[in-house]
Write a protein that holds these residues in place. Structure first.
Motif, short mmCIF file in Angstrom:
data_model
loop_
_atom_site.label_atom_id
_atom_site.label_comp_id
_atom_site.label_asym_id
_atom_site.label_seq_id
_atom_site.Cartn_x
_atom_site.Cartn_y
_atom_site.Cartn_z
N GLU A 129 -7.17 -2.48 7.07
CA GLU A 129 -6.36 -2.36 8.28
C GLU A 129 -4.90 -2.64 7.94
N PRO A 130 -3.96 -1.86 8.45
CA PRO A 130 -2.54 -2.09 8.16
C PRO A 130 -2.02 -3.37 8.81
N TRP A 131 -1.39 -4.24 8.00
CA TRP A 131 -0.81 -5.49 8.55
C TRP A 131 0.36 -6.01 7.72
N ILE A 132 0.67 -5.36 6.59
CA ILE A 132 1.73 -5.83 5.70
C ILE A 132 2.95 -4.91 5.83
N PRO A 133 4.03 -5.35 6.45
CA PRO A 133 5.24 -4.51 6.58
C PRO A 133 5.94 -4.34 5.23
N MET A 134 6.43 -3.14 4.98
CA MET A 134 7.12 -2.82 3.73
C MET A 134 8.61 -2.56 4.00
N THR A 135 9.39 -2.58 2.92
CA THR A 135 10.82 -2.35 3.06
C THR A 135 11.14 -0.95 3.57
N ASN A 136 10.23 0.01 3.38
CA ASN A 136 10.47 1.39 3.83
C ASN A 136 10.07 1.61 5.29
N GLY A 137 9.67 0.54 5.97
CA GLY A 137 9.30 0.65 7.38
C GLY A 137 7.82 0.88 7.62
N GLU A 138 7.06 1.17 6.57
CA GLU A 138 5.62 1.38 6.71
C GLU A 138 4.91 0.03 6.85
N THR A 139 3.71 0.07 7.42
CA THR A 139 2.83 -1.09 7.45
C THR A 139 1.56 -0.72 6.71
N ARG A 140 1.23 -1.48 5.69
CA ARG A 140 0.12 -1.15 4.81
C ARG A 140 -1.00 -2.18 4.91
N SER A 141 -2.21 -1.74 4.56
CA SER A 141 -3.32 -2.66 4.35
C SER A 141 -3.16 -3.28 2.97
N LEU A 142 -3.94 -4.28 2.67
CA LEU A 142 -3.83 -4.93 1.37
C LEU A 142 -4.16 -3.96 0.24
N MET A 143 -5.24 -3.22 0.37
CA MET A 143 -5.64 -2.30 -0.69
C MET A 143 -4.67 -1.13 -0.82
N SER A 144 -4.17 -0.63 0.30
CA SER A 144 -3.20 0.47 0.25
C SER A 144 -1.92 0.02 -0.43
N ALA A 145 -1.47 -1.20 -0.14
CA ALA A 145 -0.26 -1.72 -0.76
C ALA A 145 -0.45 -1.87 -2.27
N LEU A 146 -1.61 -2.35 -2.69
CA LEU A 146 -1.87 -2.53 -4.12
C LEU A 146 -2.00 -1.18 -4.83
N GLU A 147 -2.62 -0.22 -4.17
CA GLU A 147 -2.81 1.09 -4.79
C GLU A 147 -1.46 1.79 -5.05
N ASP A 148 -0.52 1.65 -4.13
CA ASP A 148 0.79 2.29 -4.28
C ASP A 148 1.88 1.30 -4.67
N ALA A 149 1.47 0.15 -5.22
CA ALA A 149 2.44 -0.90 -5.53
C ALA A 149 3.51 -0.43 -6.52
N GLY A 150 3.18 0.53 -7.36
CA GLY A 150 4.13 1.03 -8.34
C GLY A 150 5.23 1.89 -7.75
N SER A 151 5.05 2.35 -6.51
CA SER A 151 6.06 3.19 -5.86
C SER A 151 6.67 2.54 -4.62
N LEU A 152 6.14 1.41 -4.20
CA LEU A 152 6.68 0.68 -3.05
C LEU A 152 7.68 -0.36 -3.53
N GLU A 153 8.75 -0.55 -2.74
CA GLU A 153 9.78 -1.51 -3.16
C GLU A 153 9.34 -2.95 -2.98
N GLY A 154 8.71 -3.25 -1.86
CA GLY A 154 8.28 -4.63 -1.64
C GLY A 154 7.92 -4.90 -0.19
N VAL A 155 7.58 -6.16 0.07
CA VAL A 155 7.20 -6.62 1.40
C VAL A 155 8.44 -7.05 2.16
N GLN A 156 8.50 -6.73 3.44
CA GLN A 156 9.61 -7.17 4.28
C GLN A 156 9.12 -7.36 5.70
#
Length: 491
Positions: A9-36
C-alpha cells in the motif's frame, strides 16, 4: 478497508511527489531521489524503518560487501521476497490492522489495555485522539487557543508515519512514568545523503561486523508481538534499537478507514549502557569521560557543532562521529549530511531543526584536520561571547541576540564557501598557519561588519553614537588580543 499492508500500500512520500509502498520504493530505489514527508521528523523516522528493513533482509556480514552493493546501484528484489516469506512464516505481519501482530504495534490485550479506572465500561473510553502522535500539533490544557482545526483524522499511511516519529522522538514524562526514546531525550540525527534513495539506504545501513560489540538482533516486527509497559532493558541490539518502541500503541480504524484514535501507553524502557552507539548519532565526551549523544539546542544551528562529525587524535578524542559517517566510502571527496533534531524541555517540544551540509572527506578522516576544525569553531564561539558580554556592559542586552545571529550568519557563509575547502587543502604545518591567518583576518572583518550594521539600531543621538563607538572598541580590542594569543600558541 479491512487491511493496510505496508509492503504494497502506498504510504511513503517521495521527493518527486509520488507516494510509494515499501516494496515499490525499494524496487525503484536506484531511480528515486529520496523520501520527503511533510516534516523532518517523519522523514527521518521513515528512513530508519527502511534502513532496518534493508539491514535485516540483507544481513551483509562485512563492510566490503556493503560497499560492493553500493556499486551495483539497485536492490535484488528476490532477496526481499524471500525475506518477507521468512518473516511471515515466523508469524510476523506487515498489516497495520492484523489482529494478532499489527505492524509496529501491539494487539489488544486485557492484561495491558483494559481501562485502569473503575466505571470505564469499554476499551474505547480509554483511547486518545490520534493527534497525540502528531508532534507538530500543540497539546495540553490550552491547546485550543493555539490550534483551531477540527478533530484530527489521518489516513493509515499518515498515522504510521506519525507513529514512527513518536517512537523515534519520544520524550520522558516524569509524572506518568513514560520512558523516552532509545537515545534518551531526542538527539541530533545525521544521515548520509546519496544521489538516489538506494545510495542513501545503503550508506546508512550497517553490515553485521560494523556493529562491533552490539549484537545485530531483530527488528520489532520479528520480535515479541506485545510491548510490555515499563519493561526495562539493560541493553539493546542494533535492529531492536532502530525499531525501538518506547510506547505501547495501536491505531484504531474507523468505519471510514481513517484513524481518529489511538491506544497509547507506556512502552519499553531502555536503561542505557556504555556499549550502545546509535549509528546515526554524533557523540560528545561528557564530564565523566563517557560519551553522550549530541542534543540539539534551541537557536543553535547544527554547523556550529561540526566538530562532532570530524576525526580527532586519540589523546584528544572529544567526540565520535556517527558510525555511518566513519564507515562511509573512501573515494567520495564530498559528503552530504542530512541533520535534524527536536529541541525539547522535559516532555514539551520547543523547536524542530533541520539542515543539510556538504563536507569534505578529509575532515572526517584526518585527525589533524579535525582538531584544527574544532579549535577554529571554538574560536568563533568565543568571538560571539565577546559580542554578548560587551553588549551587556553598555547595558544593551536586547542587542545581544541580534549581534550573535548576524555574526553566525556571516561566519557560516565563510565556513562553507571558503574555510572548509581551504582546510581540506592543508597538508603541512605552513598550510595550517596560513589558514589560521586567513581565518583571523576574515573573522575580524565579520566582527566589524556586524558591529557597524547592527548597532545602527541603537540610534543616532550623541549618547547612542558614543555607546556604539565604545562597543566597537571593546569588542575589537578583546578580539585582537585573543587572535594574537592563538597565533603565538597562547590558546
Amino acid at each position: 478497508m479491512t487491511s493496510f499492508n505496508v509492503l504494497y500500500e502506498p504510504w511513503i512520500p517521495m521527493t518527486n511527489g509520488e507516494t510509494r509502498s515499501l516494496m515499490s520504493a525499494l524496487e525503484d530505489a536506484g531511480s528515486l531521489e529520496g523520501v520527503q514527508c511533510e516534516s523532518a521528523t517523519e522523514t527521518f523516522a521513515v528512513y530508519r524503518l527502511m534502513i532496518a528493513f534493508v539491514m535485516d533482509a540483507l544481513a551483509l556480514p562485512l563492510r566490503d560487501e556493503r560497499m560492493d552493493l553500493l556499486k551495483q546501484g539497485r536492490f535484488d528484489m528476490a532477496v526481499f521476497q524471500a525475506y518477507i516469506e521468512k518473516c511471515e512464516q515466523e508469524g510476523a505481519s506487515f498489516d497495520l490492522f492484523d489482529e494478532k501482530h499489527p505492524f509496529m504495534q501491539s494487539a489488544y490485550s486485557a492484561a495491558y489495555d483494559a481501562p485502569a479506572k473503575k466505571g470505564l465500561g469499554t476499551e474505547e473510553e480509554a483511547l486518545k485522539p490520534v493527534s497525540a502522535l502528531v508532534l507538530q500539533l500543540p497539546s495540553g490544557n490550552n491547546h485550543v487557543f493555539l490550534c483551531h482545526s477540527p478533530e484530527t483524522r489521518l489516513t493509515p499511511g499518515a498515522a504510521l508515519r506519525h507513529l514512527l516519529s513518536t517512537y523515534l522522538f519520544s520524550t520522558a514524562m516524569g509524572a506518568q512514568d513514560y520512558p523516552s526514546s532509545v537515545n534518551n531525550a531526542p538527539c541530533v540525527y545525521a544521515l548520509l545523503r546519496g544521489d538516489t534513495l538506494f545510495e542513501t539506504l545503503v550508506l546508512n545501513s550497517l553490515a553485521v561486523a560494523e556493529c562491533g560489540n552490539i549484537d545485530y538482533g531483530k527488528p520489532a516486527w520479528r520480535a515479541d508481538p506485545q510491548v510490555v509497559p515499563k519493561k526495562k532493558f539493560p541493553r539493546v541490539d542494533m535492529l531492536q534499537a532502530l525499531t525501538w518502541q518506547p510506547r505501547r500503541a495501536r491505531l484504531i480504524r474507523g468505519a471510514d478507514g481513517m484513524i481518529a484514535q489511538v491506544s497509547l501507553k507506556q512502552g519499553h524502557n531502555f536503561q542505557g549502557d556504555d556499549l550502545w552507539r546509535d549509528p546515526h548519532v554524533p557523540y560528545q565526551k561528557n564530564k565523566d569521560d563517557g560519551y553522550s549523544s549530541l542534543k540539539p539546542k534551541q537557536g543553535r544551528a547544527f554547523w556550529r557543532d561540526l566538530g562532532t562529525l570530524a576525526a580527532s587524535q586519540k589523546e584528544n578524542k572529544r567526540s565520535q562521529p556517527p558510525t555511518v559517517v566513519r564507515n562511509a566510502p573512501e573515494d567520495w571527496p564530498i559528503y552530504r549530511l542530512m541533520l535534524m533534531g527536536l529541541v525539547t524541555d522535559r516532555y514539551s517540544t520547543l523547536e524542530l531543526q533541520e539542515e543539510e551540509l556538504s563536507l569534505p572527506r578529509k575532515i572526517l578522516e584526518d585527525p589533524t584536520c579535525g582538531d584544527v576544525l574544532r579549535g577554529d569553531l571554538l574560536f568563533l564561539e568565543e568571538c560571539a561571547e565577546i559580542l554578548a558580554s560587551d553588549a551587556q556592559k553598555i547595558k544593551n542586552g536586547m542587542l545581544v541576540p541580534i549581534l550573535q545571529d548576524a555574526f553566525f550568519l556571516n561566519a557560516r557563509t565563510y565556513v562553507f564557501e571558503q574555510y572548509l575547502g581551504q582546510l581540506a587543502a592543508c597538508n603541512i604545518d605552513d598550510d595550517y598557519v596560513e589558514l589560521q591567518n586567513a581565518l583571523h583576518k576574515t573573522v575580524s572583518q565579520i566582527l566589524r561588519q556586524t558591529l557597524e550594521r547592527e548597532t545602527l539600531r541603537m540610534g543616532n543621538d550623541s549618547r547612542s553614537l558614543q555607546e556604539r563607538a565604545q562597543l566597537q572598541h571593546l569588542v575589537m580590542t578583546k578580539y585582537f588580543k585573543m587572535a594574537k594569543e592563538r597565533a603565538y600558541g597562547g590558546k
